[in-house]
Design an enzyme around this catalytic site. Sequence first.
Site, PDB file in Angstrom:
ATOM      1  N   ARG A   1      37.757  30.573  46.650  1.00 45.88           N
ATOM      2  CA  ARG A   1      37.918  31.990  47.010  1.00 45.88           C
ATOM      3  C   ARG A   1      39.389  32.311  47.255  1.00 45.88           C
ATOM      4  NH1 ARG A   1      34.474  35.133  51.638  1.00 45.88           N
ATOM      5  NH2 ARG A   1      35.661  33.856  53.094  1.00 45.88           N
TER       6      ARG A   1
ATOM      7  N   GLY B   1      40.965  36.393  46.970  1.00 45.15           N
ATOM      8  CA  GLY B   1      40.817  37.672  47.675  1.00 45.15           C
ATOM      9  C   GLY B   1      39.376  38.038  47.998  1.00 45.15           C
ATOM     10  N   GLY B   2      38.399  37.367  47.383  1.00 43.21           N
ATOM     11  CA  GLY B   2      36.987  37.630  47.661  1.00 43.21           C
ATOM     12  C   GLY B   2      36.466  38.934  47.080  1.00 43.21           C
ATOM     13  N   HIS B   3      37.086  39.445  46.003  1.00 38.42           N
ATOM     14  CA  HIS B   3      36.625  40.707  45.407  1.00 38.42           C
ATOM     15  C   HIS B   3      35.651  40.502  44.260  1.00 38.42           C
ATOM     16  CE1 HIS B   3      39.690  42.577  47.797  1.00 38.42           C
ATOM     17  NE2 HIS B   3      39.323  43.759  47.399  1.00 38.42           N
ATOM     18  N   ASP B   4      35.281  39.281  43.974  1.00 35.24           N
ATOM     19  CA  ASP B   4      34.317  39.073  42.886  1.00 35.24           C
ATOM     20  C   ASP B   4      33.152  40.042  43.106  1.00 35.24           C
ATOM     21  OD1 ASP B   4      33.453  36.407  40.909  1.00 35.24           O
ATOM     22  OD2 ASP B   4      31.947  37.912  41.447  1.00 35.24           O
TER      23      ASP B   4
ATOM     24  N   SER C   1      32.416  34.004  44.549  1.00 29.78           N
ATOM     25  CA  SER C   1      33.359  33.116  45.246  1.00 29.78           C
ATOM     26  C   SER C   1      32.861  32.735  46.638  1.00 29.78           C
ATOM     27  CB  SER C   1      34.734  33.782  45.350  1.00 29.78           C
ATOM     28  OG  SER C   1      34.628  35.014  46.030  1.00 29.78           O
TER      29      SER C   1
ATOM     30  N   GLY D   1      41.800  35.252  41.691  1.00 26.97           N
ATOM     31  CA  GLY D   1      40.734  35.695  40.794  1.00 26.97           C
ATOM     32  C   GLY D   1      41.221  36.728  39.787  1.00 26.97           C
TER      33      GLY D   1
ATOM     34  N   TYR E   1      34.391  43.729  30.725  1.00 26.96           N
ATOM     35  CA  TYR E   1      35.585  43.150  31.370  1.00 26.96           C
ATOM     36  C   TYR E   1      35.140  42.120  32.410  1.00 26.96           C
ATOM     37  CZ  TYR E   1      39.973  43.227  34.137  1.00 26.96           C
ATOM     38  OH  TYR E   1      41.124  42.888  34.827  1.00 26.96           O
TER      39      TYR E   1
ATOM     40  N   TYR F   1      35.188  42.767  36.111  1.00 24.15           N
ATOM     41  CA  TYR F   1      34.105  43.570  36.714  1.00 24.15           C
ATOM     42  C   TYR F   1      32.804  42.874  36.347  1.00 24.15           C
ATOM     43  CZ  TYR F   1      37.468  47.033  38.144  1.00 24.15           C
ATOM     44  OH  TYR F   1      38.530  47.656  38.753  1.00 24.15           O
TER      45      TYR F   1
HETATM   46  P1  FDA Z   1      37.595  36.132  44.380  1.00 22.27           P
HETATM   47  O1  FDA Z   1      38.281  35.326  45.390  1.00 22.27           O
HETATM   48  O2  FDA Z   1      36.208  36.601  44.682  1.00 22.27           O
HETATM   49  O3  FDA Z   1      37.644  35.365  43.002  1.00 22.27           O
HETATM   50  C1  FDA Z   1      37.094  35.861  41.797  1.00 22.27           C
HETATM   51  C2  FDA Z   1      36.725  34.686  40.890  1.00 22.27           C
HETATM   52  O4  FDA Z   1      37.868  33.863  40.663  1.00 22.27           O
HETATM   53  C3  FDA Z   1      35.680  33.765  41.516  1.00 22.27           C
HETATM   54  O5  FDA Z   1      34.899  33.191  40.482  1.00 22.27           O
HETATM   55  C4  FDA Z   1      36.529  32.695  42.171  1.00 22.27           C
HETATM   56  O6  FDA Z   1      35.822  31.488  42.386  1.00 22.27           O
HETATM   57  C5  FDA Z   1      37.672  32.550  41.201  1.00 22.27           C
HETATM   58  N1  FDA Z   1      38.942  32.138  41.837  1.00 22.27           N
HETATM   59  C6  FDA Z   1      39.551  32.752  42.876  1.00 22.27           C
HETATM   60  N2  FDA Z   1      40.695  32.119  43.183  1.00 22.27           N
HETATM   61  C7  FDA Z   1      40.823  31.101  42.318  1.00 22.27           C
HETATM   62  C8  FDA Z   1      41.795  30.091  42.130  1.00 22.27           C
HETATM   63  N3  FDA Z   1      42.875  30.015  42.910  1.00 22.27           N
HETATM   64  N4  FDA Z   1      41.611  29.166  41.153  1.00 22.27           N
HETATM   65  C9  FDA Z   1      40.514  29.237  40.348  1.00 22.27           C
HETATM   66  N5  FDA Z   1      39.557  30.180  40.475  1.00 22.27           N
HETATM   67  C10 FDA Z   1      39.706  31.104  41.451  1.00 22.27           C
HETATM   68  N6  FDA Z   1      40.547  44.627  38.469  1.00 22.27           N
HETATM   69  C11 FDA Z   1      41.563  45.136  37.728  1.00 22.27           C
HETATM   70  O7  FDA Z   1      41.882  44.590  36.660  1.00 22.27           O
HETATM   71  N7  FDA Z   1      42.281  46.202  38.180  1.00 22.27           N
HETATM   72  C12 FDA Z   1      42.011  46.826  39.357  1.00 22.27           C
HETATM   73  O8  FDA Z   1      42.673  47.783  39.714  1.00 22.27           O
HETATM   74  C13 FDA Z   1      40.918  46.319  40.142  1.00 22.27           C
HETATM   75  N8  FDA Z   1      40.562  46.892  41.324  1.00 22.27           N
HETATM   76  C14 FDA Z   1      39.487  46.422  42.045  1.00 22.27           C
HETATM   77  C15 FDA Z   1      39.099  47.041  43.234  1.00 22.27           C
HETATM   78  C16 FDA Z   1      38.001  46.562  43.944  1.00 22.27           C
HETATM   79  C17 FDA Z   1      37.624  47.242  45.246  1.00 22.27           C
HETATM   80  C18 FDA Z   1      37.256  45.457  43.459  1.00 22.27           C
HETATM   81  C19 FDA Z   1      36.046  44.949  44.210  1.00 22.27           C
HETATM   82  C20 FDA Z   1      37.637  44.836  42.284  1.00 22.27           C
HETATM   83  C21 FDA Z   1      38.753  45.307  41.567  1.00 22.27           C
HETATM   84  N9  FDA Z   1      39.153  44.691  40.388  1.00 22.27           N
HETATM   85  C22 FDA Z   1      40.199  45.202  39.653  1.00 22.27           C
HETATM   86  C23 FDA Z   1      38.446  43.499  39.906  1.00 22.27           C
HETATM   87  C24 FDA Z   1      39.191  42.226  40.359  1.00 22.27           C
HETATM   88  O9  FDA Z   1      40.297  42.030  39.515  1.00 22.27           O
HETATM   89  C25 FDA Z   1      38.264  40.995  40.254  1.00 22.27           C
HETATM   90  O10 FDA Z   1      37.146  41.167  41.066  1.00 22.27           O
HETATM   91  C26 FDA Z   1      39.005  39.708  40.615  1.00 22.27           C
HETATM   92  O11 FDA Z   1      38.308  38.614  40.094  1.00 22.27           O
HETATM   93  C27 FDA Z   1      39.144  39.556  42.112  1.00 22.27           C
HETATM   94  O12 FDA Z   1      39.943  38.466  42.450  1.00 22.27           O
HETATM   95  P2  FDA Z   1      39.891  37.893  43.949  1.00 22.27           P
HETATM   96  O13 FDA Z   1      40.772  36.750  44.036  1.00 22.27           O
HETATM   97  O14 FDA Z   1      40.062  39.023  44.894  1.00 22.27           O
HETATM   98  O15 FDA Z   1      38.351  37.502  44.055  1.00 22.27           O
END
Ligand code: FDA
Length: 539
Positions: free
Chosen positions: A108, A110-113, A118, A181, A472, A475
């Site tokens: 995990r 940012g946790g936005h999956d 995640s 992510g 995408y 999403y």
């Molecule tokens: P998270 O931690 O949940 O990880 C997402 C996935 O990546 C999971 O499968 C996780 O296990 C894996 N992962 C995370 N860190 C990793 C690492 N270090 N190594 C390997 N794997 C890893 N998209 C976009 O293109 N433009 C935008 O403007 C937005 N805006 C937006 C707003 C909101 C409110 C949400 C909920 C989502 C978006 N998104 C977006 C989508 C966003 O890009 C997508 O959800 C990303 O995967 C989020 O990454 P996080 O690290 O926050 O999520």
Amino acid sequence: MKFPQFSMLPFLMVAVMLSLSGTTLSHPYWDFLHCLSLRLANYSTISKVIYVQNNPSYSSVLNASIHNTRFSTPATPKPFAIITPLKTSHVRSTLYCSKKHGFQLRIRSGGHDVEGLSYVSEVPFAILDLLNFRAIKVDTKNEVAWVQSGATLGELYYAIAAKTNTLAFPAGMCHTVGTGGHFSGGGYGTLFRKYGLAADNIIDARMIDVNGRILDRKSMGEDVFWAIRGGGGNTFGIVLAWKIKLVPVPAVVTVFTVNKNLEQNATKIFHRWQYIAHKLPDDLFMNVWITKVNSSQVGMKTVQATFRGMLLGGVDELITLIQDKFPELGLAEENCNEMSWIESVLYFGGLPLQSVDILLDKNALPIVSLKAKSDYVKEPIPESGIEGLMSMFLEEEADNAVAMIPAFGGKMDDIPENELPYPHRAGNLYEATYIVQWTKEENAESGKYISWSRRLYSYMTPYVSKSPREAYVNYRDLDLGMNNNDYTSYEQASIWGSKYFKNNFKRLVQVKTKVDPMNFFRNEQSIPPLLSPWKKKGN
Ligand code: FDA
């Protein structure tokens, strides 16, 4: 991997921590925790790195990065432990012990999956939470930065702006999204028509592979480096940090917003926009948001198209451009605002324009329950089709729904489909993300909101990309298909894999087969290896 010296002390400390918290020592995950405690070998480290279920901080650490309350109900499966490494050796130890004791690891950032992958799994699992991996080093002289993968986009943008107002990074609009992510799936925002995706601007990375090796671009090889820039997270390894190329922006940019509701010709103006927006100069970003709003008639609702955008230039240039190419919008000076690029991050992120410090606040925006789906549109939708889309937003379930529609074109047209795993390039007029939201208190009724989003998706079928119907990966939508808990065939995974990656799916499977043939890094939509270990054994 080197084994640590055996010492009973940390083992006893974890034993005490668990027994005090009421956790029984016969739990199957005990061996995993024992393994980890031996490798950490220091009580103060253990207490900062391992959070088991009855630890008083467990829930706050778990909830701190849940950005979809659909997955924070009492019935949501919880990890037996959350590991928050302080340094790389802790990440390697977590990987080593998970592998050794056969536990699934969810990474995990940012946790936005949007499907919660995640931090939720149907099989026993631990979370590797990179919340302590948030360092950022900006080098303005060479126009590059290293960003650890637990850092948010807000932290990255803040760190760049602290050093210069003429460099930026082309990534997403929500400041709490994690770089881990987001970059793993592509990542786009207000600068993507000028500079491409976040992934297009990554020039190196530090990653731990399934064997615990720490790799950079050179040692991982170009195939793996290609795969981690868009092939989806939790698949090829644990990304520790990204090296990114910063991009130039003018000291002053101009943002604008024009609202048009159904009574103000929203349908016709959006219809026209489809023919124009993707051909506008790449210095211009333009997004349309479709939402339900109050009508001027008391007690009535209408649907609004919000045209919001940004020009890398001044207000006069913007007004001249729009009056020339898209006069139907009726853009006037009062719709526009000149500001710095970092202020535009606040503007598009829905944050107050007062202080950029808010970019460091992970709780600045309300967190809701949501379901997302996405499409790519290659031919303008006829007016009658848009009318139907608009009328779906008048339905009861759409009170807090939005269709977010950024125009493509510009740099996105210049990058070949196979340059990176993200294939949705030339030929797309725009992408459409449909998000339906509800409150955590309404989770018992989530079914009605989710069915609305499925009906909308079905309604859009004739108007969007076909064979495959592209989507995408950032999403994420589990309606498109899922891996089995054990073996998933190439054919089965291709159903959703071809939608996210088109022909690049084949190469992603080849890379996965090479770097993680036993499929350790996996989730419901990770890339499967060609032959799974179970198949090899003939099971
Ligand atoms: P998270 O931690 O949940 O990880 C997402 C996935 O990546 C999971 O499968 C996780 O296990 C894996 N992962 C995370 N860190 C990793 C690492 N270090 N190594 C390997 N794997 C890893 N998209 C976009 O293109 N433009 C935008 O403007 C937005 N805006 C937006 C707003 C909101 C409110 C949400 C909920 C989502 C978006 N998104 C977006 C989508 C966003 O890009 C997508 O959800 C990303 O995967 C989020 O990454 P996080 O690290 O926050 O999520």
